[in-house]
Design a protein around this motif. Structure first.
Motif, PDB file in Angstrom:
ATOM      1  N   GLU A  38       0.894  -1.091  -0.002  1.00 54.99           N
ATOM      2  CA  GLU A  38      -0.055  -0.018   0.060  1.00 54.99           C
ATOM      3  C   GLU A  38       0.954   1.151   0.101  1.00 54.99           C
ATOM      4  N   ASN A  50      -1.674  -2.437  10.266  1.00 52.67           N
ATOM      5  CA  ASN A  50      -1.161  -3.488   9.296  1.00 52.67           C
ATOM      6  C   ASN A  50      -0.323  -2.902   8.094  1.00 52.67           C
ATOM      7  N   ARG A  52       0.907  -4.324   4.896  1.00 56.35           N
ATOM      8  CA  ARG A  52       0.750  -5.378   4.065  1.00 56.35           C
ATOM      9  C   ARG A  52       1.874  -5.556   2.776  1.00 56.35           C
ATOM     10  N   CYS A  53       2.192  -6.863   2.447  1.00 59.67           N
ATOM     11  CA  CYS A  53       3.169  -7.053   1.553  1.00 59.67           C
ATOM     12  C   CYS A  53       2.941  -8.252   0.794  1.00 59.67           C
ATOM     13  N   ALA A  54       3.097  -8.385  -0.333  1.00 51.56           N
ATOM     14  CA  ALA A  54       3.107  -9.786  -1.163  1.00 51.56           C
ATOM     15  C   ALA A  54       3.886  -9.741  -2.453  1.00 51.56           C
ATOM     16  N   SER A 111       3.402 -13.455   1.297  1.00 56.16           N
ATOM     17  CA  SER A 111       2.797 -12.465   1.843  1.00 56.16           C
ATOM     18  C   SER A 111       2.980 -12.521   3.321  1.00 56.16           C
ATOM     19  N   SER A 113       3.509  -9.841   5.717  1.00 56.80           N
ATOM     20  CA  SER A 113       2.752  -8.514   5.988  1.00 56.80           C
ATOM     21  C   SER A 113       3.048  -8.652   7.636  1.00 56.80           C
ATOM     22  N   GLN A 115       2.691  -6.012  11.603  1.00 57.50           N
ATOM     23  CA  GLN A 115       1.666  -5.140  12.015  1.00 57.50           C
ATOM     24  C   GLN A 115       2.586  -4.445  13.325  1.00 57.50           C
ATOM     25  N   CYS A 129       9.397  -3.237   2.249  1.00 55.75           N
ATOM     26  CA  CYS A 129       9.197  -4.589   2.302  1.00 55.75           C
ATOM     27  C   CYS A 129      10.201  -5.158   1.117  1.00 55.75           C
TER      28      CYS A 129
END
Length: 490
Positions: A38, A50, A52-54, A111, A113, A115, A129
């Motif tokens: 994001e 959070n 997120r990473c993928a 994935s 991610s 937090q 990331c």
């Protein structure tokens, strides 16, 4: 020749190096798009965020390890979380250690991610990331964590004294906000705003704005509004205020009409004054120093009981407040005789006459339109013309005269002949008979034929041109004496 070849070789190597650099940049841009993150995440202090990473497409690529890196706004990069499939997650020493963790747990390379709990204002910055892959090498995606803090907004008026230099007349402040707030002003006063920002507590920003202007008495009481806009607010916050400009009293003496004559009574002067603060005292005096005996003073009112030569002087009204003292004066001129009274202004009389004429014209027009409409809707006022004597014979008279029965109209009884008129050859005999009978025919009194109760005999013979029942009795005229044909009803 050799020099020329060396120059060409040098140019070729430069071109090849440039192309390699461009290819490397493009390859890095394309590969960087494989890591999906994001672009921005916002949060308030104390919350859990959070990140997120993928890795979107790992075809033909071996994912080796993933590392989360924190880069503050002013500082060096710090590894905060590392994961290798053959080992447990590792969280190196960092400002977020103990508050950061992979999610879900245990993590996976597809994935990874993380937090961060109980975020602080100092946690704002870049979070990277980064994947270690084979054979492409490292690829990464960047998320910006934006910390929000709702500011405390306020506005106030600065009380100033009229002057000639610009000063701050209003102040507006947005304290401890993140990001910095935006402050604007709305007013009809002629001035400018100055805004400054400074760091606040816990990585916040405090914004202060002042509205500056040259204060005048006319600006006192004018509206001014401070408008504060901030990302944490649904709508801008508004603070309506009124300018507070203090000034010395402004004094005016009213009531002198330049018609003070000997013997006049109850001539009044009024001292009118405005000021901020409100004037606290009003004092009457004369340039000669003594107040005449025929003068009475009550507050801001000076009353001359009877005009005489003693009031032929200059009266001064002096008003005071905390800012200063102001005065006004009037010199009275005493006359032996009063000035002639002025009649009402001519323009008022002319205006009244014109207004009355316009009113009468309008009334007349309305009445005329009313009667015109009434006459238009009324039945026609038609009366049949009396028989006209001609040089012909009596035979035409019978066909020319026609009477209506009771309840009939002229239009109902009227008939038309389909034959063209024929010339009358001998109507001379009509004159004598018509003169004897027309008095009877055109009398307004009843003949007795249409009133059976008048005592007349029912056997009375009707004239030859009247109707009996549904039968029509035509005129008893000798056809030999006239060319006029019998009547035809349509």
């Amino acid at each position: 020749m050799a020099r020329h070849d060396a120059r060409n070789w040098h140019d070729c190597t430069k071109m090849i190096g440039l192309l390699c650099l461009i290819a490397s940049v493009l390859q890095h841009g394309v590969s960087g798009q494989r890591v999906k993150v994001e672009p921005e995440v916002s949060s308030y202090p104390g919350q859990t965020v959070n990140l997120r990473c993928a890795f979107t497409d790992a075809t033909g690529i071996q994912l080796t390890m993933v590392t989360w890196i924190y880069e503050p706004k002013d500082g060096d990069r710090i590894n905060i979380a590392v994961f290798h499939p053959n080992y447990d997650p590792n969280y190196p020493d960092s400002p977020v250690k103990g508050r950061v963790s992979f999610t879900p747990s245990p993590p996976n390379l597809d994935s990874p991610s993380i937090q961060i709990s109980d975020v602080k204002m100092t946690d704002e910055g870049k979070y990277i990331c980064e994947y270690a892959t084979y054979p492409r090498g490292n690829e990464q995606g960047i998320t910006y964590l934006v910390m929000l803090a709702k500011p405390q907004n306020s506005a106030s008026i600065v009380t100033v004294v009229e002057g000639t230099n610009p000063v701050a007349v209003a102040r507006c402040e947005s304290v401890d906000g993140r990001p910095a707030a935006q402050i604007t002003w709305e007013t009809s006063a002629n001035g400018n705003a100055t805004t400054v920002s400074k760091p606040g507590a816990n990585n916040t920003v405090t914004v202060t704005s002042e509205y500056r202007m040259v204060p005048t008495p006319e600006d006192n009481g004018k509206d001014i509004t401070c408008v504060v806009s901030h990302r944490t607010q649904v709508r801008a916050e508004r603070f309506p205020l009124k300018l507070e400009v203090q000034y010395a009293p402004q004094v005016t003496i009213a009531g002198y009409d330049d018609n003070w004559y000997i013997g006049r009574t109850n001539a009044v002067l009024t001292c009118q004054a405005t000021g901020n603060p409100v004037p606290v005292s009003v004092q009457w005096k004369t340039v000669s120093g003594d107040i005449p005996d025929t003068v009475q003073i009550s507050g801001n009112e000076l009353r001359v009981l009877k005009v005489d030569d003693n009031v032929n002087t200059t009266f001064v009204c002096e008003v005071k407040n905390s800012i200063g003292i102001s005065r006004d004066q009037v010199t009275a001129t005493i006359r032996d005789e009063p000035l002639p009274r002025r009649g009402p202004p001519t323009e008022h009389i002319v205006g009244g006459i014109i207004g009355a004429l316009v009113f009468l014209i309008i009334i007349g027009t309305v009445i005329a339109l009313y009667y015109k409409c009434a006459n238009k809707n009324a039945p026609p006022k038609y009366k049949p013309p009396a028989p006209v004597k001609t040089n012909g014979s009596t035979n035409q008279q019978v066909n020319a005269i026609h009477f209506t029965q009771p309840g009939e109209t002229l239009l109902q009884n009227e008939y038309y002949s389909t034959q063209s008129a024929e010339p009358v050859t001998d109507l001379d005999a009509f004159d004598a008979n018509f003169e004897d009978k027309k008095e009877h025919y055109f009398s307004t009194e009843h003949s007795g034929w249409d009133d059976p109760e008048n005592g007349q005999d029912d056997s009375e013979v009707l004239p030859p041109y009247m109707q009996t029942g549904n039968d029509y009795h035509g005129a008893n005229v000798d056809r030999g004496d006239s060319f006029v044909s019998s009547a035809v009803f349509v």
